[in-house]
Design a protein around this motif. Structure first.
Motif, short mmCIF file in Angstrom:
data_model
loop_
_atom_site.label_atom_id
_atom_site.label_comp_id
_atom_site.label_asym_id
_atom_site.label_seq_id
_atom_site.Cartn_x
_atom_site.Cartn_y
_atom_site.Cartn_z
N ARG A 149 0.83 -1.22 0.00
CA ARG A 149 0.00 0.00 0.00
C ARG A 149 0.86 1.26 0.00
O ARG A 149 0.57 2.22 -0.69
CB ARG A 149 -0.88 0.04 1.26
N GLN A 150 1.93 1.24 0.79
CA GLN A 150 2.73 2.45 1.01
C GLN A 150 4.03 2.47 0.21
O GLN A 150 4.89 3.30 0.47
CB GLN A 150 3.05 2.59 2.51
N ASP A 151 4.18 1.52 -0.75
CA ASP A 151 5.39 1.44 -1.57
C ASP A 151 6.67 1.42 -0.74
O ASP A 151 7.62 2.17 -1.01
CB ASP A 151 5.45 2.61 -2.57
N LEU A 152 6.68 0.56 0.28
CA LEU A 152 7.84 0.51 1.17
C LEU A 152 8.94 -0.41 0.66
O LEU A 152 10.03 -0.44 1.22
CB LEU A 152 7.41 0.05 2.58
N GLY A 153 8.64 -1.18 -0.41
CA GLY A 153 9.63 -2.16 -0.91
C GLY A 153 9.64 -3.40 -0.02
O GLY A 153 9.03 -3.41 1.05
N GLY A 154 10.34 -4.43 -0.49
CA GLY A 154 10.47 -5.65 0.31
C GLY A 154 9.14 -6.34 0.58
O GLY A 154 8.96 -6.97 1.62
N VAL A 155 8.21 -6.21 -0.38
CA VAL A 155 6.86 -6.76 -0.15
C VAL A 155 6.91 -8.29 -0.09
O VAL A 155 6.47 -8.90 0.89
CB VAL A 155 5.89 -6.31 -1.27
N GLU A 156 7.49 -8.91 -1.14
CA GLU A 156 7.56 -10.39 -1.18
C GLU A 156 8.31 -10.92 0.04
O GLU A 156 7.91 -11.89 0.66
CB GLU A 156 8.26 -10.88 -2.45
#
Ligand code: UDP
Length: 238
Positions: free
Chosen positions: A216-223
């Protein structure tokens, strides 16, 4: 169990009929959406994480005396569930202030709440799932007062059980969303999923976000966050 025709395709899952009228098969996708479908993307491996994590937690909740729709995991992405009519209320529980609670009340993200809160949203995509109070929900015929009381009671028990479970693996259960269904026999049971899509999960030490807020917040490291939760729950070894 044979997979029949596709009955429904949602944002994150597909639902199929089976040769048993009491059961459906759910297939989890890697598709991700946020902000009522405005933001779209893919989180590789998410379907596997959400399917296996939900099934682990539903089995645990069954052991805690909570009836759920879980029947049988067929493979990494597909599960047999009991057929229910979904109560059109999203049930949201909060232990720590985050997300829309902060926006609505001006609370600082991360504030410990003095008690767990329970709130309801009307499950209606066209209206953007608006917050709803219980007199409005009964007035609209979305659920009876008895069903709402039973949902509230089960939800608070689920919260205590899940908080303890996550605490053991170094995760804080910040907030989460549940959905309930009613079986053809009229029994209220827990349905849908419990996953990093539907929970806010923070690392207990660093308070790092391990959930869909990274998307949602484009923080990276989603996966990586989804895989970390999978690993902490021991699902990579089970
Ligand atoms: N949530 C969800 N589906 C929704 C809305 C919320 O699974 O349609 C979950 C969300 O992931 C979070 C909790 O419910 O764990 C509380 O969300 P909130 O009301 O703060 O809304 P958000 O800020 O996520 O829009």
């Amino acid at each position: 169990m044979k997979m029949g025709e596709q009955l429904y395709e949602g944002k994150a899952k597909k639902v199929f009929a089976t040769d048993d009228p009491a059961c459906y098969i759910v297939a989890y996708k890697d598709d991700a959406t946020a902000f009522n479908g405005l933001k779209k993307g893919t989180i590789t491996g998410k379907g596997v994480v959400n399917n296996r994590m939900s099934n682990l937690l539903f089995r645990y909740l069954e052991d805690c005396g909570i009836p759920t729709h879980f029947v049988e995991e067929l493979d990494d992405r597909t599960t047999v569930v009991r057929r229910v009519t979904i109560v059109p209320l999203e049930v949201i529980v909060r232990n720590i202030a985050a997300g829309s609670f902060c926006k609505r009340y001006g609370a600082v993200e991360g504030m410990d709440l003095k008690n767990p809160t329970v709130e309801f949203s009307y499950k209606n995509d066209e209206l953007g799932d608006p917050l709803i109070n219980t007199s409005h929900a009964t007035a609209l015929g979305l659920a009876t007062q008895q069903t709402i009381d039973d949902i509230t009671d089960m939800t608070l028990r689920i919260n205590e059980a899940l908080k303890a479970y996550f605490a053991k693996v170094g995760i804080i259960l910040v907030d989460f969303k549940l959905e309930f269904g009613i079986t053809p026999e009229g029994k209220l049971i827990l349905a849908d999923e419990i996953s990093p899509d539907t929970c806010r999960l923070w690392d207990a030490t660093t308070r790092q976000k391990l959930d869909k807020d990274r998307f949602r917040q484009d923080l990276g490291g989603v996966e990586g966050a989804y895989q970390e939760v999978y690993h902490r729950l021991g699902l990579d070894k089970a």
